[in-house]
Design an enzyme around this catalytic site. Structure first.
Site, PDB file in Angstrom:
ATOM      1  CG  HIS A 253      -1.833  -1.119   1.350  1.00 42.80           C
ATOM      2  ND1 HIS A 253      -2.901  -1.233   0.501  1.00 42.80           N
ATOM      3  CD2 HIS A 253      -1.900  -2.178   2.183  1.00 42.80           C
ATOM      4  CE1 HIS A 253      -3.599  -2.323   0.815  1.00 42.80           C
ATOM      5  NE2 HIS A 253      -3.011  -2.921   1.827  1.00 42.80           N
ATOM      6  CD  GLU A 282      -3.649  -6.601   1.991  1.00 42.57           C
ATOM      7  OE1 GLU A 282      -3.833  -5.453   2.444  1.00 42.57           O
ATOM      8  OE2 GLU A 282      -3.691  -7.611   2.710  1.00 42.57           O
TER       9      GLU A 282
HETATM   10  C1  XIL Z   1      -9.114  -3.480   4.649  1.00 37.42           C
HETATM   11  C2  XIL Z   1     -10.334  -3.467   3.780  1.00 37.42           C
HETATM   12  O1  XIL Z   1      -9.967  -3.021   2.513  1.00 37.42           O
HETATM   13  C3  XIL Z   1     -11.375  -2.563   4.378  1.00 37.42           C
HETATM   14  O2  XIL Z   1     -12.595  -2.720   3.682  1.00 37.42           O
HETATM   15  C4  XIL Z   1     -11.614  -2.886   5.838  1.00 37.42           C
HETATM   16  O3  XIL Z   1     -12.489  -1.918   6.354  1.00 37.42           O
HETATM   17  C5  XIL Z   1     -10.316  -2.883   6.581  1.00 37.42           C
HETATM   18  O4  XIL Z   1      -9.432  -3.784   5.976  1.00 37.42           O
HETATM   19  N1  XIL Z   1      -4.297  -4.874   5.314  1.00 37.42           N
HETATM   20  C6  XIL Z   1      -5.037  -6.012   5.098  1.00 37.42           C
HETATM   21  C7  XIL Z   1      -6.415  -5.904   4.543  1.00 37.42           C
HETATM   22  O5  XIL Z   1      -4.530  -7.112   5.254  1.00 37.42           O
HETATM   23  O6  XIL Z   1      -7.259  -6.898   5.024  1.00 37.42           O
HETATM   24  C8  XIL Z   1      -7.008  -4.559   4.825  1.00 37.42           C
HETATM   25  O7  XIL Z   1      -8.257  -4.481   4.164  1.00 37.42           O
HETATM   26  C9  XIL Z   1      -6.072  -3.468   4.379  1.00 37.42           C
HETATM   27  C10 XIL Z   1      -4.775  -3.541   5.118  1.00 37.42           C
END
Ligand code: XIL
Length: 472
Positions: A253, A282
């Site tokens: 991210h 992600e």
């Molecule tokens: C996030 C989701 O995108 C949201 O919808 C939820 O409210 C919170 O979680 N790390 C992770 C993911 O492993 O599961 C998270 O996803 C983002 C950060």
């Protein structure tokens, strides 16, 4: 939910997901049939390679996080089915979603995503089994022995339900602290069971579904730093002692506070060198335009440069559903238009961009004269160990047409995993598919379009046979 205070850039917030790729397909060989005559013109509108197919050409998957409640939105489902060949349920497999009450399991939302994925031949990443966040409060209230039982039961029940359907599980998520300490993050599991909870979770997971790849997943571990060093040392120790672990997920991210690290590729490589696969799990990058596109392209290139980087998942489909929507971090805009970031990812994957989205024959185009006709010409656009992508270019003859149809016959042993820019129907043998237009039926005289497909060769690399084109 999650919300890590020290999260760079404020990750943890709203959701989103998606997936992609559609199904079917086959490919054909050869080509052509012509009828018709002369004529004029037309703009060629080559259809672009979808992300999933382009990634397949590199031996990788390209996935998206998906939310079950968006699957009914046609733009969402179409984009998912067209572009992606892997999915991760964004929230539906988390502890609070499947076992909000002890020993009462609810898989309905996650099942929707898994069935959708299976019907489209997409891989599924299971996310996630043991995590401090989105954890129901009853778990935190248990004493150590009971917590151990609950953790192993949760892993066992969830993995059993999805046994055989999951490509890779994030067995443990985000167990390390941010910052320079390299310490474990405080959580009910860490605080009551100690460091050993991680290997216990992996050992239990292996015993339940030995075919699933078992991953450790985290963020702020994308470059070489104290946190990634701590994860690295854990993985190294697991490999040395035979604790079952197959992969490490890098959430990735990114934004201006947490940019793509310059040693991203080197970091992926050092983990791969420990004997595990690495996956970008992600991916989202805040920003817009060419700066965002460059960052996305660099991430894809880093993965492709690491042999054991097996795939990339973006954390959502359109910006509007991103958990960080205000940062417009994804590849599609709110109307499912492809952003510059999309084009950069596709180019990095070696795919070919389409010539535009308007296939039509609209206003002012000379309708031409003569009998309606078309030709079909096959070309292999990408080949790899185990398969290839084929493309068939359909060209109208001297008269405008409003539809076309081509049969593609797979070779012995071949199967298809995706067809794009065409609608497929199969004959009863499962070997011959008839492709008709999806959006791209109307062609001006002399204009062309194309459809494509992915073939799993199963030992037969021959080009599929493509019939003559029938125009209407
Ligand atoms: C996030 C989701 O995108 C949201 O919808 C939820 O409210 C919170 O979680 N790390 C992770 C993911 O492993 O599961 C998270 O996803 C983002 C950060």
């Amino acid at each position: 939910m999650s919300i890590n205070v020290s999260d760079p850039g404020g990750r943890h917030r709203s959701p989103l997901r998606a997936f992609a790729r559609r199904a079917l397909a086959l490919g054909g060989a050869g080509l052509v049939s012509v009828t018709g005559v002369v004529a004029l013109s037309g703009t060629a509108q080559a259809a672009g390679t979808p992300l999933g197919a382009a990634a397949a050409g590199q031996g990788r998957y390209f996935g998206a996080a998906v939310a079950a409640n968006h699957l009914g939105e046609s733009g969402y489902a179409t984009t998912l089915d067209t572009e992606f060949n892997a999915v991760t349920p964004e929230n539906e497999m988390k502890w609070d979603a499947v076992e909000g009450t002890r020993n009462t399991f609810n898989f309905s939302n996650a099942d929707q995503i898994v069935s959708h994925a299976q019907s489209k031949n997409m891989k599924v990443r299971g996310h996630t089994l043991v995590w401090h966040s989105q954890l129901p409060s009853w778990v935190g209230g248990l004493a150590a022995a009971d917590l151990r039982t609950a953790m192993n039961n949760h892993i066992t029940q969830v993995m059993t339900h999805y046994k055989g359907k999951i490509y890779a599980w994030d067995v443990v998520n985000e167990a390390f602290q941010d910052g320079g300490s390299g310490a474990r993050r405080s959580s009910p599991f860490q605080d009551k069971l100690g460091n050993g909870f991680i290997e216990e979770a992996f050992t239990t997971a292996r015993s339940v579904d030995p075919a699933a790849k078992l991953c450790y997943n985290d963020y702020n571990t994308d470059g070489v730093n104290a946190k990634s060093n701590a994860v690295y040392n854990m993985v190294k120790d697991f490999k040395t002692r035979g604790v079952p672990i197959d992969c490490v997920g890098f959430q990735s991210h990114f934004n201006s506070n947490s940019p793509v690290p310059s040693d991203y590729q080197a970091n992926l490589q050092r983990f791969a060198d420990l004997g595990v696969d690495v996956q970008i799990t992600e991916l989202d990058i805040e920003g817009s335009g060419s700066a965002q596109a460059t960052n996305y392209g660099n991430v894809v290139k880093a993965c492709l440069a690491v042999t054991r980087c097996t795939g990339i998942t973006v954390w959502g489909i359109p910006d509007k559903y991103s958990w960080r929507a205000s940062g417009t971090p994804l590849l599609f805009d709110d109307n499912y238009g492809k952003k510059a970031a999309y084009t950069a990812v596709l180019a990095a994957l070696g795919g070919t961009s389409g010539g535009g989205t308007d296939p039509g024959n609209g206003g002012g185009t000379d309708p031409g004269t003569g009998t309606k006709s078309c030709t079909a010409t096959y070309a292999a656009t990408q080949t790899w160990q185990g398969g290839f992508n084929g493309q068939v270019t359909i060209k109208a003859g001297s008269a405008a047409i409003t539809g076309w149809s081509v049969k593609v016959t797979l070779g012995a042993g071949q199967t298809t995993t995706g067809v794009w820019n065409g609608t497929t129907s199969w004959d009863s043998t499962g070997k011959v598919m008839t492709i008709t237009p999806s959006y791209n039926g109307a062609l001006a005289a002399g204009a062309s379009t194309s459809f494509g497909f992915t073939v799993q060769a199963n030992g037969n690399a021959a080009a599929p046979a493509v019939s003559a084109c029938t125009a209407s």
